[in-house]
Motif scaffolding. Structure first.
Motif, PDB file in Angstrom:
ATOM      1  N   LEU A   1      39.556 -30.088  73.275  1.00  0.00           N
ATOM      2  CA  LEU A   1      38.375 -29.521  72.686  1.00  0.00           C
ATOM      3  C   LEU A   1      38.369 -28.609  71.561  1.00  0.00           C
ATOM      4  O   LEU A   1      37.548 -28.000  71.113  1.00  0.00           O
TER       5      LEU A   1
ATOM      6  N   LYS B   1      36.282 -31.570  84.929  1.00  0.00           N
ATOM      7  CA  LYS B   1      35.741 -32.057  83.717  1.00  0.00           C
ATOM      8  C   LYS B   1      34.826 -33.210  83.790  1.00  0.00           C
ATOM      9  O   LYS B   1      34.964 -33.945  84.856  1.00  0.00           O
TER      10      LYS B   1
ATOM     11  N   THR C   1      33.278 -31.798  78.527  1.00  0.00           N
ATOM     12  CA  THR C   1      32.960 -30.569  78.785  1.00  0.00           C
ATOM     13  C   THR C   1      34.142 -30.486  80.062  1.00  0.00           C
ATOM     14  O   THR C   1      34.131 -31.152  81.111  1.00  0.00           O
ATOM     15  N   SER C   2      34.691 -29.080  79.974  1.00  0.00           N
ATOM     16  CA  SER C   2      35.463 -28.544  81.127  1.00  0.00           C
ATOM     17  C   SER C   2      35.116 -27.278  81.459  1.00  0.00           C
ATOM     18  O   SER C   2      34.875 -26.320  80.738  1.00  0.00           O
TER      19      SER C   2
ATOM     20  N   ALA D   1      33.398 -27.454  75.235  1.00  0.00           N
ATOM     21  CA  ALA D   1      32.746 -28.734  75.330  1.00  0.00           C
ATOM     22  C   ALA D   1      32.865 -29.451  73.947  1.00  0.00           C
ATOM     23  O   ALA D   1      33.196 -28.405  73.142  1.00  0.00           O
ATOM     24  N   LYS D   2      33.061 -30.741  73.827  1.00  0.00           N
ATOM     25  CA  LYS D   2      32.937 -31.553  72.606  1.00  0.00           C
ATOM     26  C   LYS D   2      31.747 -32.404  72.701  1.00  0.00           C
ATOM     27  O   LYS D   2      31.695 -32.895  73.845  1.00  0.00           O
ATOM     28  N   TYR D   3      30.877 -32.486  71.645  1.00  0.00           N
ATOM     29  CA  TYR D   3      29.842 -33.531  71.638  1.00  0.00           C
ATOM     30  C   TYR D   3      29.510 -34.243  70.451  1.00  0.00           C
ATOM     31  O   TYR D   3      29.661 -33.472  69.318  1.00  0.00           O
TER      32      TYR D   3
ATOM     33  N   ASP E   1      34.969 -23.730  72.515  1.00  0.00           N
ATOM     34  CA  ASP E   1      35.805 -23.277  73.734  1.00  0.00           C
ATOM     35  C   ASP E   1      35.805 -21.547  73.936  1.00  0.00           C
ATOM     36  O   ASP E   1      36.317 -20.948  72.794  1.00  0.00           O
TER      37      ASP E   1
END
Length: 446
Positions: free
Chosen positions: A207, A261, A271-272, A308-310, A321
């Motif tokens: 992330l 996750k 996302t985690s 999260a990464k989108y 993060d």
């Protein structure tokens, strides 16, 4: 031209010579009819041998000992069949050991250079130790190194009924001068279990925004530690992991870490949420009233994190993060000491802080990409730790850092990078320090 094609003419000629020699040795002892029958038998045997040899599959462009798609190996007196080795298909550097394990070699050769306008003593990120104003020694300096070059081996064992593998990865940033070989990852896996050293389960390196600087950005962690970890899936999109990990050296018990996750649909991102429990322990001695007093204090440290990464489009993605930690200095980068010891009573003053990274990356062209990002650490300045650390210039109330980079890959294995970093630190008593650097990188992946 394959090795098989080169060797076939020599085999055929050798067999023909053997046949001719046998005919000459027996010519005087046989009648003409016997010679014809013997010749027919030997020709038939030669034809069968050649047909068997020619029927073997060609393995062009594959080095000796490369894994075949189907092979038979012997392990512990049992025949085990290895079928469909995806490892070999994906990498030309996939090989097979004498025991039958599939091995893939990977890594990169990398050179780095940096011009430091002002900041810390060294080529890579050390935002928590940059010079304070009025005591600047490390400015207008040039650095270069190739010690971040990395080598790794991925293993997959041919064990029937079990998924067994492992990893060994090293670089050359070990030792007091950061110039000797060191182990980064060294572990084995069996089904859902992992045993050995790898990145902490409390962290989410997937992330973090891309940073050229090898020491990684402020606000995240890269801590690699020995552990025992169990991981599994609740469904195809949700996975979890629980681990017992080595924490501080003085701890009596391992740290407990966990991660849940979720992967977004269509590969849009992930996302985690993570959690950490660890022991904060100190063994110190004080002189009080002319007496040596030994202390053995401990407390409970903990942490929580979410990130999260989108991917908004094929070219644009963003990541964030956030972590909140109390009583630990191992798992996240550039933090204060985990605690200080109150000399007047039994107990520890735990440091407590928030850490954050946020960034965005854009794929400008198929060969060119860029990242703009920000990282920060904010320590609690109202607790007992901060009050006792107010005169300690190595402890920081705040750290902030921004960076912009551009990466260019003219061909697939080669990447060139250029990056500018600006950062600031502020101690508990209000002193400030600044970091300003330009870095460059050239890397060849293999």
């Amino acid at each position: 031209m394959s090795l098989t094609l080169i060797r076939k003419p020599f085999v055929i000629q050798g067999l023909a010579i053997v046949v001719a020699t046998l005919m000459m040795d027996t010519a005087h002892a046989m009648t003409e009819q016997e010679q014809i029958q013997q010749l027919r038998a030997e020709v038939s045997e030669l034809r069968a041998l050649l047909e068997q040899y020619v029927s073997q599959p060609k393995q062009e462009n594959v080095a000796p000992q490369v894994i075949a798609q189907s092979a038979s190996v012997t392990t512990q007196n049992q025949n085990v069949k290895v079928v469909d080795t995806e490892l070999a298909k994906k990498s030309p550097l996939a090989m097979q050991t004498a025991s039958g394990a599939q091995v893939k070699l990977y890594g990169f050769l990398r050179g780095d250079a940096s011009y430091q306008v002002k900041g810390g003593d060294g080529i890579f990120n050390r935002i928590n130790k940059v010079d304070l104003e009025g005591a600047e020694k490390n400015r207008d300096r040039f650095y270069s190194t190739a010690t971040v070059t990395r080598l790794g081996l991925d293993f997959k064992a041919p064990v029937e009924g079990a998924d067994v593998g492992g990893k060994l990865e090293v670089d050359f940033r070990g030792g007091s001068n950061n110039d000797t070989i060191r182990i980064r990852h060294a572990y084995l896996t069996m089904n859902d279990w992992l045993f050995g050293q790898t990145t902490s389960t409390f962290l989410a390196t997937d992330l973090q925004p891309e940073m050229l600087d090898f020491n990684s950005p402020l606000g995240i962690g890269t801590y690699r530690t020995p552990m025992v970890r169990y991981s599994n899936k609740l469904n195809p999109d949700i996975s979890y992991a629980i681990a017992l990990e080595k924490g501080n050296d003085d701890n009596r018990l391992p740290a407990l870490s966990s991660k849940l996750k979720y992967d977004f649909a269509e590969g849009k991102g992930t996302t985690s949420v993570r959690a950490l429990l660890t022991e904060a322990r100190s063994k110190v001695a004080f002189n009080k009233d002319n007496m040596q007093i030994s202390r053995n204090d401990s407390d409970l440290g903990w942490g929580v994190a979410v990130g999260a990464k989108y991917k908004f489009t094929d070219a644009l993605q963003a990541m964030v993060d956030y972590s909140h930690v109390k009583g630990d200095s191992k798992f996240l980068l550039y933090t204060n000491n985990a605690f200080n010891v109150n000399p007047n009573n039994m107990g520890l003053n735990l440091n407590e802080f928030d850490a954050l990274t946020v960034g965005t990356s854009y794929q400008i062209t198929p060969k060119l990409r860029s990242t703009l990002a920000y990282g920060a650490m904010f320590a609690d300045d109202s607790n007992d730790f901060a009050k006792q650390a107010v005169t300690d210039e190595t402890q920081n109330k705040t750290l902030q850092q921004g960076w912009w980079n551009i990466m260019y890959s003219p061909v697939t294995p080669i990447t060139f990078g250029l990056e500018y970093i600006y950062g600031e630190r502020k101690t508990f008593d209000g002193q400030k320090g600044k970091d300003s650097r330009v870095g460059a990188m050239a890397r060849y992946n293999f």
